[in-house]
Design a protein around this motif. Structure first.
Motif, PDB file in Angstrom:
ATOM      1  N   SER A  58       3.470  11.829   6.450  1.00  0.00           N
ATOM      2  CA  SER A  58       3.719  12.384   5.122  1.00  0.00           C
ATOM      3  C   SER A  58       3.799  11.278   4.065  1.00  0.00           C
ATOM      4  O   SER A  58       3.211  11.388   2.981  1.00  0.00           O
ATOM      5  CB  SER A  58       5.012  13.199   5.138  1.00  0.00           C
ATOM      6  N   ALA A  59       4.523  10.203   4.372  1.00  0.00           N
ATOM      7  CA  ALA A  59       4.681   9.102   3.427  1.00  0.00           C
ATOM      8  C   ALA A  59       3.347   8.402   3.166  1.00  0.00           C
ATOM      9  O   ALA A  59       3.057   8.015   2.028  1.00  0.00           O
ATOM     10  CB  ALA A  59       5.714   8.106   3.938  1.00  0.00           C
ATOM     11  N   ILE A  60       2.518   8.263   4.201  1.00  0.00           N
ATOM     12  CA  ILE A  60       1.212   7.632   4.048  1.00  0.00           C
ATOM     13  C   ILE A  60       0.306   8.506   3.187  1.00  0.00           C
ATOM     14  O   ILE A  60      -0.372   8.015   2.281  1.00  0.00           O
ATOM     15  CB  ILE A  60       0.607   7.318   5.425  1.00  0.00           C
ATOM     16  N   ALA A  61       0.302   9.800   3.438  1.00  0.00           N
ATOM     17  CA  ALA A  61      -0.507  10.710   2.619  1.00  0.00           C
ATOM     18  C   ALA A  61      -0.055  10.654   1.165  1.00  0.00           C
ATOM     19  O   ALA A  61      -0.888  10.607   0.245  1.00  0.00           O
ATOM     20  CB  ALA A  61      -0.424  12.135   3.158  1.00  0.00           C
ATOM     21  N   VAL A  90      -6.600   1.321   4.233  1.00  0.00           N
ATOM     22  CA  VAL A  90      -5.665   0.483   4.962  1.00  0.00           C
ATOM     23  C   VAL A  90      -4.394   0.423   4.128  1.00  0.00           C
ATOM     24  O   VAL A  90      -4.436   0.174   2.922  1.00  0.00           O
ATOM     25  CB  VAL A  90      -6.235  -0.938   5.202  1.00  0.00           C
ATOM     26  N   LEU A  91      -3.271   0.693   4.789  1.00  0.00           N
ATOM     27  CA  LEU A  91      -1.979   0.698   4.109  1.00  0.00           C
ATOM     28  C   LEU A  91      -1.038  -0.291   4.772  1.00  0.00           C
ATOM     29  O   LEU A  91      -1.182  -0.593   5.958  1.00  0.00           O
ATOM     30  CB  LEU A  91      -1.343   2.091   4.158  1.00  0.00           C
ATOM     31  N   HIS A  92      -0.067  -0.762   3.995  1.00  0.00           N
ATOM     32  CA  HIS A  92       0.938  -1.677   4.526  1.00  0.00           C
ATOM     33  C   HIS A  92       2.313  -1.161   4.116  1.00  0.00           C
ATOM     34  O   HIS A  92       2.505  -0.702   2.986  1.00  0.00           O
ATOM     35  CB  HIS A  92       0.714  -3.092   3.979  1.00  0.00           C
ATOM     36  N   HIS A  93       3.245  -1.221   5.053  1.00  0.00           N
ATOM     37  CA  HIS A  93       4.618  -0.799   4.781  1.00  0.00           C
ATOM     38  C   HIS A  93       5.454  -2.028   4.476  1.00  0.00           C
ATOM     39  O   HIS A  93       5.533  -2.954   5.281  1.00  0.00           O
ATOM     40  CB  HIS A  93       5.205  -0.055   5.983  1.00  0.00           C
ATOM     41  N   THR A  94       6.045  -2.031   3.300  1.00  0.00           N
ATOM     42  CA  THR A  94       6.915  -3.128   2.886  1.00  0.00           C
ATOM     43  C   THR A  94       8.265  -2.533   2.513  1.00  0.00           C
ATOM     44  O   THR A  94       8.495  -1.331   2.701  1.00  0.00           O
ATOM     45  CB  THR A  94       6.320  -3.877   1.678  1.00  0.00           C
ATOM     46  N   SER A  95       9.133  -3.343   1.935  1.00  0.00           N
ATOM     47  CA  SER A  95      10.446  -2.833   1.534  1.00  0.00           C
ATOM     48  C   SER A  95      10.328  -1.704   0.508  1.00  0.00           C
ATOM     49  O   SER A  95      11.222  -0.883   0.376  1.00  0.00           O
ATOM     50  CB  SER A  95      11.315  -3.963   0.964  1.00  0.00           C
ATOM     51  N   GLY A  96       9.199  -1.626  -0.192  1.00  0.00           N
ATOM     52  CA  GLY A  96       8.966  -0.566  -1.164  1.00  0.00           C
ATOM     53  C   GLY A  96       8.334   0.673  -0.576  1.00  0.00           C
ATOM     54  O   GLY A  96       8.035   1.630  -1.283  1.00  0.00           O
ATOM     55  N   GLY A  97       8.110   0.690   0.741  1.00  0.00           N
ATOM     56  CA  GLY A  97       7.488   1.839   1.394  1.00  0.00           C
ATOM     57  C   GLY A  97       6.011   1.582   1.657  1.00  0.00           C
ATOM     58  O   GLY A  97       5.526   0.451   1.572  1.00  0.00           O
TER      59      GLY A  97
END
Length: 150
Positions: free
Chosen positions: A48-51, A100-107
């Protein structure tokens, strides 16, 4: 960091799903080119967060969110803070794209969108390998190829 996704002139029909895409009970299932053995399934919260990250990205801002589906999301086994996903159009005006997505402290953040040399220059080599993405060798460009061919 392309905007190939926003290109018009696709020959695909709006009601036709790309090969390998099926819908069952509201869930989209994708047979992805990504090597499943080197990836992890994301949690429903991550899906859900990625979408949401894809649909709110500056890279997709020119495309109405209802004109595509975010599907086939997987995480890199070597570093699950990296994700690969596919964007499949629901209308005929757009082409399929990958992100391509990356998860950081900001989501989760969409860091690259396109169809060619995806992940190159932004994701670590192990992550690219997990996703089955290939990049040209460092220093390779058109002028080098022309010089070599001469």
């Amino acid at each position: 960091m392309g905007t190939a996704f926003a290109c018009t002139g696709s020959t695909s029909a709006a009601a036709t799903r790309p090969p390998g895409v099926a819908q069952s009970g509201g869930t989209v299932v994708v047979a992805s080119s990504v090597r499943a053995a080197d990836t992890l399934a994301p949690s429903p919260a991550d899906v859900s967060a990625i979408a949401s990250a894809v649909k709110s990205s500056e890279y997709t801002s020119a495309v109405p969110a209802n004109d595509y589906e975010v599907t086939g999301t997987v995480l890199a086994a070597s570093d699950p803070t990296w994700a690969y996903t596919e964007l499949h159009p629901t209308v005929e005006d757009y082409d399929r794209a990958e992100g391509v997505l990356h998860h950081t402290s900001g989501g989760w953040q969409l860091v690259q969108l396109g169809t060619y040399e995806l992940g190159c220059g932004v994701a670590p080599a192990d992550v690219l390998d997990d996703f089955g993405l290939e990049c040209p060798p460092p220093g390779a460009d058109d002028s080098t190829a022309e010089a070599t061919a001469a």
